[in-house]
Design an enzyme around this catalytic site. Structure first.
Site, PDB file in Angstrom:
ATOM      1  N   ASP A  61       0.856  -1.174   0.000  1.00  0.00           N
ATOM      2  CA  ASP A  61       0.000   0.000   0.000  1.00  0.00           C
ATOM      3  C   ASP A  61       0.904   1.239   0.000  1.00  0.00           C
ATOM      4  O   ASP A  61       2.134   1.123   0.019  1.00  0.00           O
ATOM      5  CB  ASP A  61      -0.966  -0.030   1.190  1.00  0.00           C
ATOM      6  CG  ASP A  61      -0.241   0.048   2.520  1.00  0.00           C
ATOM      7  OD1 ASP A  61       0.976   0.285   2.536  1.00  0.00           O
ATOM      8  OD2 ASP A  61      -0.896  -0.145   3.554  1.00  0.00           O
ATOM      9  N   ASP A 240      -7.633  -7.357   0.704  1.00  0.00           N
ATOM     10  CA  ASP A 240      -6.660  -7.626   1.758  1.00  0.00           C
ATOM     11  C   ASP A 240      -7.349  -7.286   3.057  1.00  0.00           C
ATOM     12  O   ASP A 240      -8.202  -6.397   3.103  1.00  0.00           O
ATOM     13  CB  ASP A 240      -5.423  -6.730   1.613  1.00  0.00           C
ATOM     14  CG  ASP A 240      -5.691  -5.324   2.133  1.00  0.00           C
ATOM     15  OD1 ASP A 240      -5.360  -5.054   3.300  1.00  0.00           O
ATOM     16  OD2 ASP A 240      -6.245  -4.501   1.377  1.00  0.00           O
TER      17      ASP A 240
END
Lengths: 345, 345
Positions: A61, A240
């Site tokens: 991320d 996720d």
């Protein structure tokens, strides 16, 4: 994607992860990796793959979410975000450009745009202005990536992120902007931040209608097994979440029959295998009574066992969803699963 | 014997323990198992083997050592020991007879006499009286075991324990008494309680001269790799110790070249494998830099990796010692190893 925040899916050996859970890809968090072990150490190892010994795909991320949720004294400006480390209070500044550099150094196979993840609830004016800033940041990410090619000799796929809080018109506007970037995949951020599931589904639905279906759609930070199935039904392809691992460490097991709080006294003398489905070795080799004992005695092996079970179940769930989509039985299977998984055993 | 205090070798799956570390036998602690999960649960599982899924040999201590070292308000009388649980303060009473019953229920393959483990230092008069009581308790254990056969259909080998603190004459007297019991194996207790290593070796030497060499001699609670090699040289055959596992969780690795404190900054950018000997998979698959990072970030995988490494090294050490004894090169190998392992890397 199992979450491996600081270069480790908590309590699971990389070898176990591959052999028992078998994900194609796992996630690392740029914010955490930036603070520890830091970029010099990762660069010296040739990136995160080499550092942690993971030879399959990785996604990082952009650190945005953690900056907003974990760090202190953060200040968001057009230029970027100033924040203090949650570990030692040290001051740092993330910009779209610096975060692209960090993700080049970490070297994941998929890297994410730097965005602002708005809180829930969020007033319309703030959500709109933030969304436009996220779009401008996207352009800066793209420009910077062109000037700074990958450093380890393989391509890194860049995914932009749709924002817009829980406002359908903003979400649509953002999805149009993100789709226009023509990236290899597209993400939906700013959900699973406390809003009711129905709002999450409504936003995913609106966004999936716009994001191209031939490219993966990634819903960030979601969610429960039921959330995942509902969003798959809406067209989401990637997820996720820390839930399977974090809840495991608190003694919560996800199964196809419902959830189990293994700390409950009712499991004390239940010598049956952990899960009759037997997806991973822990389901077959350990009993509920044994796992309950490990939690009661605060033995870390309990957390290890529960983590492997939950990750095994999550990966089974999404593989089964794919199989059902392909053979045309997804809708009926999903309805049945959602009813079962809602139960507490 | 790796130590599996409460039905778990901390942080290691039973399967990993078998496949990577491959011990013939592990140890459980009667005191801990009595408190958690308790005898009803163990009996329902058909004993500790079934409860924890361990199909190799198990040894249980008698709980004596823990009663003296962990519990509060203990009172030692001829009849037995009254104590309070270190977990919830509940009151319990252990006698030689009750502890034999507990070990029948746990169902280990080797069970130990109930003894008093004297502290260090210990005055002569106390050590002498305690030793005589331990001998009387031994007789009570033997009488009770005859009246209470095993409950799971296999034999349990009973080992008596030599006491006598650090007094050679008491140790010899105790060893004569214990040897006369003609048990299948004999143990040496009351050492590794704070005395200098030289006193430990002197006592083991005096006792091994008396305990029959055709039966295993088990030195309880010992010790460092060097302690183990020195005691093997004196005739000891069996050991148990929490050191490889407990020190691992604190970041201390034992290697054939010396000890490593993996938390030290010097390992931060050392990308070489954990241990070039490569005894277990962790030595080959993880680097020092990665393990150092896991400890710095307080990731439990670090403790798991270090535990497997240390247990693998300890088991290698004793297997290699056996091989060297058989091929006649033990003495020179031992001297060299003791020099190397004393180093801090």
């Amino acid at each position: 994607m199992p979450v491996g925040t600081v270069a480790s899916v908590k309590g699971v050996h990389q070898r176990e992860l591959k052999e028992e859970i078998d994900p194609d890809i796992i996630l690392g968090n740029t914010y955490h990796l930036f603070l520890r072990p830091g970029m010099d150490i990762l660069k010296g190892a040739g990136g995160l793959h080499g550092f942690m010994g993971w030879d399959r795909a990785l996604l990082t991320d952009s650190g945005g979410y953690q900056v907003y949720s974990l760090s202190g004294n953060r200040k968001i400006r057009e230029e970027g975000v100033q924040f203090q480390s949650h570990i030692d209070g040290s001051r740092h500044f993330f910009t779209p450009e610096s975060v692209m550099d960090l993700q080049r150094t970490i070297g994941a196979d998929i890297i994410m745009a730097f965005d602002e993840c708005t809180p829930y609830p969020c007033d319309y004016r703030y959500a709109e202005e933030s969304m436009h800033m996220t779009h401008r940041w996207l352009d800066r990410c793209l420009t910077h990536l062109k000037e700074s090619p990958p450093i380890y000799g393989f391509e890194q796929l860049f995914f932009p992120i749709v924002q817009g809080s829980t406002y359908t018109d903003l979400r649509k506007q953002s999805a149009e902007y993100i789709a226009a970037a023509d990236a290899p995949g597209n993400a939906i951020g700013g959900l699973s931040v406390g809003e009711p599931a129905e709002e999450m589904y409504a936003m995913a639905d609106a966004v999936c209608a716009i994001l191209p279906e031939e490219k993966p759609r990634y819903l960030m930070g979601v969610g429960t097994p039921i959330n995942i199935l509902e969003n798959i039904a809406l067209g989401v392809d990637m997820f996720d979440c820390v839930m399977p691992t974090r809840n495991a460490r608190n003694g919560m097991l996800f199964t196809s029959e419902g959830t189990i709080n293994i700390k409950n006294k009712k499991w004390e003398d239940d010598y049956t295998p952990l899960d009759p489905m037997g997806i991973t070795f822990v389901d077959r080799e350990y009993s509920k009574a044994y796992l309950r004992h490990l939690f009661a005695a605060n033995e870390y092996l309990g957390k290890q066992i529960a983590t492997i079970h939950n990750l095994g179940f999550y990966l089974w769930l999404v593989r089964e969803a794919r199989r059902r989509i392909l053979d045309g039985t997804f809708a009926s299977w999903k309805s049945q699963m959602v009813r079962q998984m809602d139960k507490r055993l």
